[in-house]
Structure formats: structure tokens, C-alpha cells
Design a protein around this motif. Structure first.
Motif, mmCIF file in Angstrom:
data_model
loop_
_atom_site.group_PDB
_atom_site.id
_atom_site.type_symbol
_atom_site.label_atom_id
_atom_site.label_comp_id
_atom_site.label_asym_id
_atom_site.label_seq_id
_atom_site.Cartn_x
_atom_site.Cartn_y
_atom_site.Cartn_z
ATOM 1 N N ARG A 518 12.191 9.133 -2.132
ATOM 2 C CA ARG A 518 12.091 8.525 -3.730
ATOM 3 C C ARG A 518 10.679 8.196 -3.933
ATOM 4 N NH1 ARG A 518 14.046 7.833 -8.502
ATOM 5 N NH2 ARG A 518 12.859 5.980 -9.474
ATOM 6 N N GLU A 519 9.948 7.614 -2.888
ATOM 7 C CA GLU A 519 8.606 7.316 -3.234
ATOM 8 C C GLU A 519 7.733 8.453 -3.656
ATOM 9 O OE1 GLU A 519 7.119 4.182 -3.095
ATOM 10 O OE2 GLU A 519 8.803 2.949 -2.552
ATOM 11 N N VAL A 520 7.986 9.600 -2.738
ATOM 12 C CA VAL A 520 7.130 10.742 -2.963
ATOM 13 C C VAL A 520 7.498 11.313 -4.392
ATOM 14 C CG1 VAL A 520 6.818 13.183 -2.157
ATOM 15 C CG2 VAL A 520 6.974 11.337 -0.290
ATOM 16 N N ARG A 521 8.636 11.380 -4.364
ATOM 17 C CA ARG A 521 9.264 12.182 -6.056
ATOM 18 C C ARG A 521 8.534 11.248 -7.098
ATOM 19 N NH1 ARG A 521 14.597 11.631 -5.679
ATOM 20 N NH2 ARG A 521 14.950 10.029 -7.013
ATOM 21 N N GLU A 522 8.575 9.993 -7.023
ATOM 22 C CA GLU A 522 8.231 8.838 -8.177
ATOM 23 C C GLU A 522 6.671 8.852 -8.364
ATOM 24 O OE1 GLU A 522 8.652 4.113 -9.138
ATOM 25 O OE2 GLU A 522 9.874 5.176 -7.733
ATOM 26 N N TYR A 523 5.967 9.038 -7.246
ATOM 27 C CA TYR A 523 4.408 9.038 -7.383
ATOM 28 C C TYR A 523 3.934 10.273 -7.405
ATOM 29 C CZ TYR A 523 5.373 4.032 -6.819
ATOM 30 O OH TYR A 523 5.786 2.798 -6.931
ATOM 31 N N GLY A 524 4.461 11.204 -6.828
ATOM 32 C CA GLY A 524 3.874 12.703 -6.562
ATOM 33 C C GLY A 524 3.197 12.808 -5.490
ATOM 34 N N GLY A 525 3.173 14.237 -4.674
ATOM 35 C CA GLY A 525 2.577 14.353 -3.548
ATOM 36 C C GLY A 525 1.082 13.755 -3.386
ATOM 37 N N SER A 526 0.286 14.133 -4.230
ATOM 38 C CA SER A 526 -1.060 13.865 -3.992
ATOM 39 C C SER A 526 -1.580 12.174 -4.308
ATOM 40 C CB SER A 526 -2.150 14.604 -4.927
ATOM 41 O OG SER A 526 -1.603 14.412 -6.231
ATOM 42 N N ARG A 527 -0.569 11.553 -5.288
ATOM 43 C CA ARG A 527 -1.001 10.176 -5.519
ATOM 44 C C ARG A 527 -0.326 9.429 -4.601
ATOM 45 N NH1 ARG A 527 1.384 9.143 -11.205
ATOM 46 N NH2 ARG A 527 0.033 7.062 -10.868
ATOM 47 N N VAL A 528 0.801 9.847 -3.859
ATOM 48 C CA VAL A 528 1.349 8.753 -3.058
ATOM 49 C C VAL A 528 0.421 8.556 -1.768
ATOM 50 C CG1 VAL A 528 2.690 10.509 -1.602
ATOM 51 C CG2 VAL A 528 3.968 8.283 -2.156
ATOM 52 N N LEU A 529 -0.321 9.436 -1.644
ATOM 53 C CA LEU A 529 -1.401 9.128 -0.286
ATOM 54 C C LEU A 529 -2.385 8.556 -0.826
ATOM 55 C CD1 LEU A 529 -0.831 12.755 1.818
ATOM 56 C CD2 LEU A 529 0.352 10.503 2.154
ATOM 57 N N THR A 530 -2.831 8.511 -1.992
ATOM 58 C CA THR A 530 -4.040 7.754 -2.293
ATOM 59 C C THR A 530 -3.829 6.679 -3.288
ATOM 60 O OG1 THR A 530 -4.022 9.298 -4.362
ATOM 61 C CG2 THR A 530 -5.241 9.955 -2.395
ATOM 62 N N GLU A 531 -3.424 6.673 -4.345
ATOM 63 C CA GLU A 531 -3.307 5.435 -5.239
ATOM 64 C C GLU A 531 -2.054 4.607 -4.944
ATOM 65 O OE1 GLU A 531 -3.109 6.747 -9.480
ATOM 66 O OE2 GLU A 531 -3.841 8.525 -8.975
ATOM 67 N N HIS A 532 -0.784 5.456 -4.431
ATOM 68 C CA HIS A 532 0.198 4.595 -3.954
ATOM 69 C C HIS A 532 0.353 4.378 -2.457
ATOM 70 C CE1 HIS A 532 1.298 3.986 -8.250
ATOM 71 N NE2 HIS A 532 1.054 5.359 -8.259
ATOM 72 N N GLN A 533 -0.430 4.483 -1.807
ATOM 73 C CA GLN A 533 -0.627 4.607 -0.237
ATOM 74 C C GLN A 533 0.135 3.293 0.167
ATOM 75 O OE1 GLN A 533 -3.544 4.181 3.157
ATOM 76 N NE2 GLN A 533 -3.811 5.727 2.285
ATOM 77 N N HIS A 534 -0.246 2.124 -0.377
ATOM 78 C CA HIS A 534 0.207 0.611 0.128
ATOM 79 C C HIS A 534 1.812 0.743 -0.112
ATOM 80 C CE1 HIS A 534 0.630 -3.498 0.381
ATOM 81 N NE2 HIS A 534 1.299 -3.366 -0.873
ATOM 82 N N GLU A 535 2.099 1.034 -1.276
ATOM 83 C CA GLU A 535 3.877 1.099 -1.681
ATOM 84 C C GLU A 535 4.604 1.895 -0.713
ATOM 85 O OE1 GLU A 535 1.496 1.384 -3.861
ATOM 86 O OE2 GLU A 535 1.821 0.670 -6.044
ATOM 87 N N LEU A 536 3.921 3.126 -0.158
ATOM 88 C CA LEU A 536 4.580 3.985 0.554
ATOM 89 C C LEU A 536 4.588 3.381 1.931
ATOM 90 C CD1 LEU A 536 5.730 6.746 1.087
ATOM 91 C CD2 LEU A 536 3.497 7.545 1.639
ATOM 92 N N LEU A 537 3.623 3.117 2.425
ATOM 93 C CA LEU A 537 3.630 2.466 3.811
ATOM 94 C C LEU A 537 4.092 1.334 4.149
ATOM 95 C CD1 LEU A 537 -0.195 3.368 5.009
ATOM 96 C CD2 LEU A 537 1.916 4.724 5.316
ATOM 97 N N SER A 538 4.379 0.348 2.965
ATOM 98 C CA SER A 538 5.049 -0.816 3.206
ATOM 99 C C SER A 538 6.633 -0.688 3.153
ATOM 100 C CB SER A 538 4.679 -1.716 1.808
ATOM 101 O OG SER A 538 3.654 -2.116 1.712
ATOM 102 N N THR A 539 7.032 0.351 2.476
ATOM 103 C CA THR A 539 8.388 0.734 2.487
ATOM 104 C C THR A 539 8.792 1.515 3.975
ATOM 105 O OG1 THR A 539 8.516 1.545 0.029
ATOM 106 C CG2 THR A 539 10.061 2.790 1.725
ATOM 107 N N MET A 540 8.031 2.441 4.310
ATOM 108 C CA MET A 540 7.995 2.983 5.785
ATOM 109 C C MET A 540 8.201 1.727 6.674
ATOM 110 S SD MET A 540 5.788 6.234 5.465
ATOM 111 C CE MET A 540 5.716 6.756 7.164
#
Length: 596
Positions: A518-540
């Protein structure tokens, strides 16, 4: 020769198309919005090869006259606004006058239309931005737009399109959102000649059940609140229907699907006391307000809005949903809140240098950490008290000889808090919040160092997946690998997780995978590792952290305390809440009025 020059119109249109036409789903969204703006009561969609080969939308709306057709394909030509005043109070879904021009610049497009008063229809075509002429045609009242061979003239863009299944998944997602927004309109969807969906016009409850599912409809609470020119209606899912991802969250503002941070925050607050941090509410909600109170001209995709009185909107939405949820609680009682799925079982010794909490230690320190203190220990009382103390003293170093900031564990309270004593007094630790911060920092460090270690699963974890989850795996497999996940496609509706980051091996793998996709789809592959890294890693980290009501051994509790001492910012969890609290002996003496 001047360095600055005017760009050709075709190139200008192709640049504009990059903002409006990202993939077939973007085309479908623009065409469906045009149909609704034209007053359609029935809309049919037909796709070939996920919309890459062909995408056709037919409606029974008002249609267009022959003299309007050339302008319909011109840039910045529209019938929906005429002045700045109109732009500041947009009442239509479309208003930029860019959609057809942008689509025509990167595809072959054919349009056939007829107004109710015309004796016959007219057809018009364009290819790569080059327009043809209007020709008489046969067609019932309304409009058909057929878009073929998307990006046929821009190979560099076409190669970024994904598989047929991926592109169809995105198209279906757009179709469902538009269908939810207008239950009074009939919709149908075909893919490669096969009927996928047929939705009759009706009320909102029937449409929500047909699109979001009977299970959601059965668990949702209807609401319809009005205040000071604001109206919020729709359905708020009960806490018992919480999800591991945000895939069942639909918010509409004046009929337009939006992703708005202010609305999302108000809704999270409304559910705050009812859902655990890693669970997400489900809802289909419609906010209506004066168009002057919302700016929809924020982004070409028109999924972002800006409210002029953001505070009032936030408070209204929060209170309206809170009221609906409190009403549902009165009807369903405690049964509305179901116990959450817990992580898998614990085997502290399964790895030589790693606990089930993902806490790795050098062997010497690992052994020293859990060495029982030498010599006798005085225990007040006897019998049961002595046996209880002996059962927890194993593995606890002598605090008299070793001083550590968080001390050493003495007990676990209700499976939620770790109680420890240090030289100052009593330490209380929220074990989930603390472990969450530890995992977050470890994941962040591993990702930045490009050293995310993976643990292969002896038996892959399989689970049912929707089309967009399958599409996300196909489209972003490289990003998933960077994050330490090996996810394979089993079928069009099933996925298998074959490896996960080593430190998350004890998590509920299926729940973790749903949330990650869901996180990867919502933010996109490149942005999820940069702009939204905090949200992604917090979820994990939240999914990987030890769950409440998990019984920990004293050794595990002490390992957690030591890791907290070594982890930056371990005093707060990823959501800003404290992870531990110190009560000094003086604080305790005051509680018991000692010394008075």
C-alpha cells in the motif's frame, strides 16, 4: 542565433501530457470526468490490453456540436470556466481545458458525438496532435471517445508503461472511485471483451456495497451531518472492520476523489481511541461545501485540494465521524472492537546471536548480559515470594556491580509494560513503542547503507491480493528488493512472500506485506525511498515490533533495555510518544507518604 526560442505547439502539448497523462488510468479518469460533466446517466468503459492498446468511453451525456469539435482538441479551450471568478468556485470535475489536447498529442484518438437536437452525429479524429476534420456519423445521443496506442509516438514514455495486468489494475481503481462518487449514474466495465463490472444506478448504500464489498457495507455506519454550510455524508467503517492498509479509504470533496492530508488527519483522530497504530480505518465519505471554500487548482491531477478554512473543516469532519462511531459503539458494544492479530510465536534461542525481538548482540556481551548474579540475594518474606523472585532473577546482572541508565527488568505488567529498576528507582517501558523505535533506526541505517539483510522463509507466506497489489509487485520489484522483500506472483489474485528483512522475521508477514505494498503504491517507487522514507520505515517497524500481550522472558526484556540505551532517539517512538518513564525513589516515597 538567440539561446531562448519558442517551442513547437506539438512539443508543448507533449510536455503538458506528461503532467496529465501518466498511464491509461490517467486517460480513463479524464474521460470519465468529462462524461459526468456532460450530464451522463449511463457510462460504459471498454479496455484492450489494460488500456494500452485501446481505451473507449461511451456516455449518454449532452454531446457536442460540429463547430465545437476542433476547439475540444485545442489546448486551454473549455466550456466549463470563462473567468477568474469561475476558477475560484469550480463546480465541474474538469476545468483546465487540457485533457483531450494532451491525450491527442501522445495517442490516436477518435471522437463521435451527437446532441439531442442534432439530426445526426459528428466524428472527429486526431493523431499525435494533428487534427482531422469533422465528418457526419451515426451515433445515439451522447459521446464516444476511443483512444488507441498510447505513447505510440513517444517510445521513451511508452517503455515506462507496465504489464497489461498492472495497467488494468490502475484503470479498475479509477473506475471504482468514479463509480463510488456518483451512485446515480450506471457504469459498466469490459476488459478484452469480458464484462468485469456492471453497476446499476441507485442509492449510495447499494453502490458502496457493490464496489467496497458487502462485508464493509455490513460493518459501516451511515452518517449525514450538516453544519454552517458543510455537509459530510457516507459510511464510516466500524473499528471491527479495520485494515492493515489504507486501501479502503475513499474521500470525496464536492464529488471529486481527493487525497488530502487535512481530511486524513481528522479521520485518524476520530478513530484514534479505537484502532491500534498499525490498523487503518475504512470509509467512503463525501464532503460538500461552497466551491468558494476549496481550491481545486492545486495540481494537474486534481487529486489535491486546499481548504480556505482548514481548521473549521478539520473540526467538522472529526466531530461528525466521532459522533457516528460513538453511535455504533452504543449498538454493538465491546464486540465492535476485535482483538488484533499478534505476531508469530517466540523462540529466543533459534539464532545464536539474535533474539526474537531482532536484537543482535556480540557473543561475549550476549552471554554476559544474561549471567545470573553470584551469591545469595536477600528476599523479604518467604515461600511463594522467594520462589517468584528466583523465577525472575535468572539472567539479571547484579545491579549493585553494574550501573546502566535503564537498569534491569524485574517484571512485565499486563503484557504491555516492562518494569525495571535502576539506581534511581523504577523504570516503566512501553515495550512495543520502544521496540518500534529500535527497529526503525536499524531499518533506516540498513537502507542508507544499502545493506538490508534478507531472511529466506522456509515456507513462503501466501495470501490473497487485489489487482493493484499484484500490479505493485510487478511494477516495483526492484524497490521491494531494496527494502529486503522477495515477493512473487502466484496467480492474478495471489502473492507469495519468500524473504523478508531479517529483523522483521517475527512479524505477521501477510499483514506486513499488505501494508508495504500500500505504501509503495500510494507514494510511488522512487518517492517512497526518498520523500516518504519515514512513513514507509515507520510502517515496517510498527508491524515488526513486539506486540502487546506478548509474554517476554527476563532475558528478552533486558535485551530490549540494552538496545534502547544504544539507540538514538529511543526516548520517543516513531509517533512522538514517550517510550519510557523514570520514577525516582523520591517520587515513590511521595506516593506512600514516607518520611512524613
Amino acid at each position: 542565433m538567440p539561446a531562448i526560442r519558442l517551442l513547437p505547439d506539438t512539443l508543448i502539448s507533449q510536455i503538458a501530457a506528461g503532467e496529465v497523462v501518466e498511464r491509461p488510468a490517467s486517460v480513463l479518469k479524464e474521460l470519465l470526468e468529462n462524461s459526468l460533466d456532460a450530464g451522463a446517466t449511463e457510462i460504459s468503459v471498454s479496455l484492450m490490453q489494460g488500456g494500452i492498446k485501446q481505451l473507449k468511453v461511451t456516455d449518454d451525456g449532452g454531446g457536442m456540436d460540429a463547430e465545437d469539435l476542433p476547439l475540444a482538441f485545442a489546448r486551454h479551450a473549455t466550456s466549463k470556466i470563462a473567468s477568474l471568478d469561475d476558477l475560484e468556485q469550480v463546480r465541474s470535475l474538469g476545468f483546465r481545458g487540457e485533457a483531450l489536447a494532451s491525450i491527442a498529442s501522445v495517442a490516436r484518438i477518435a471522437l463521435t458525438t451527437r446532441t439531442g437536437r442534432a439530426p445526426h452525429a459528428w466524428s472527429f479524429s486526431a493523431e499525435g496532435g494533428v487534427q482531422g476534420g469533422a465528418q457526419p456519423a451515426a451515433h445515439p445521443g451522447g459521446t464516444s471517445v476511443e483512444v488507441s496506442d498510447l505513447y505510440f509516438n513517444t517510445p521513451a514514455r511508452r517503455k515506462f508503461l507496465r504489464t497489461e495486468a498492472t495497467e488494468f489494475g490502475h484503470c479498475e481503481d479509477v473506475y471504482q472511485r468514479i463509480a463510488l462518487s456518483r451512485p446515480d449514474v450506471a457504469f459498466s466495465l469490459r476488459h478484452n471483451g469480458r464484462v468485469i463490472s456492471h453497476l446499476q444506478a441507485g442509492d449510495a448504500a447499494r453502490r458502496v456495497a457493490a464496489v467496497a464489498g458487502e462485508e464493509f457495507a455490513g460493518a459501516a455506519r451511515a452518517l449525514d451531518e450538516n453544519s454552517s454550510g458543510l455537509r459530510l455524508s457516507g459510511f464510516a467503517g466500524s473499528p471491527s472492520f479495520s485494515r492493515s492498509s489504507r486501501d479502503a479509504q475513499f474521500a470525496f470533496v464536492n464529488g471529486r476523489f481527493v487525497r488530502d492530508k487535512l481530511l486524513a488527519h481528522a479521520l485518524r483522530q476520530a478513530y484514534h481511541d479505537m484502532l491500534h497504530g498499525d490498523r487503518h480505518a475504512a470509509y467512503v465519505l463525501f464532503l460538500e461545501l461552497d466551491p468558494l471554500g476549496v481550491d481545486v487548482n492545486v495540481h494537474p491531477a486534481k487529486t489535491e485540494v486546499r481548504f480556505r478554512d482548514a481548521r473549521a473543516i478539520h473540526q467538522f469532519v472529526f466531530h461528525a465521524v466521532s459522533k457516528a462511531l460513538s453511535g455504533s459503539a452504543a449498538h454493538t458494544g465491546a464486540a465492535a472492537v476485535q482483538p488484533l492479530a499478534l505476531a508469530g510465536g517466540v523462540n529466543f534461542q533459534r539464532l545464536p546471536y539474535q533474539s526474537s525481538l531482532g536484537v543482535a548482540q556480540p557473543e561475549a556481551a550476549y552471554q554476559a548480559m544474561f549471567t545470573p548474579p553470584p551469591g545469595p540475594v536477600a528476599v523479604p518474606g518467604g515461600g511463594a515470594a522467594r520462589r517468584a523472585f528466583e523465577s525472575i532473577r535468572e539472567g539479571m546482572p547484579a545491579q549493585a556491580e553494574t550501573d546502566t541508565p535503564l537498569g534491569y527488568a524485574i517484571a512485565q505488567l499486563h503484557g504491555i509494560y516492562v518494569l525495571a529498576q535502576n539506581r534511581q528507582g523504577l523504570v516503566l517501558v512501553d515495550m512495543h513503542a520502544a521496540h518500534e523505535r529500535i527497529l526503525y533506526e536499524k531499518l533506516k541505517g540498513a537502507l542508507q547503507a544499502q545493506g538490508m539483510s534478507m531472511q529466506k522463509l522456509l515456507i513462503p507466506v501466501t495470501f490473497n491480493a487485489d489487482r493493484l497489489e499484484v500490479a505493485t509487485v510487478e511494477e516495483h520489484s526492484g524497490v521491494l528488493q531494496q527494502l529486503g522483500f522477495d515477493v512473487a506472483l502466484l496467480s492474478p489474485t495471489a502473492l507469495a512472500v519468500r524473504a523478508v528483512p531479517s529483523m522483521l522475521a517475527s512479524a505477521d508477514i501477510a499483514e506486513l506485506a499488505h501494508a508495504l505494498l500500500r505504501e509503495v503504491r500510494e507514494y510511488g517507487g522512487s518517492r517512497v525511498l526518498t520523500e516518504h522514507q519515514h512513513e514507509l520505515l515507520s510502517t515496517m517497524a510498527c508491524h515488526g515490533a513486539v506486540r502487546a500481550h506478548r509474554a517476554l522472558s527476563v532475558a528478552e526484556m533486558n535485551a530490549l533495555l540494552r538496545e534502547m540505551e544504544l539507540t538514538e532517539r529511543s526516548g520517543q517512538c516513531n509517533h512522538g510518544r514517550p517510550t519510557w518513564y523514570q520514577m525516582s525513589m523520591a517520587d515513590l516515597d511521595k506516593l506512600f507518604l514516607r518520611g512524613r
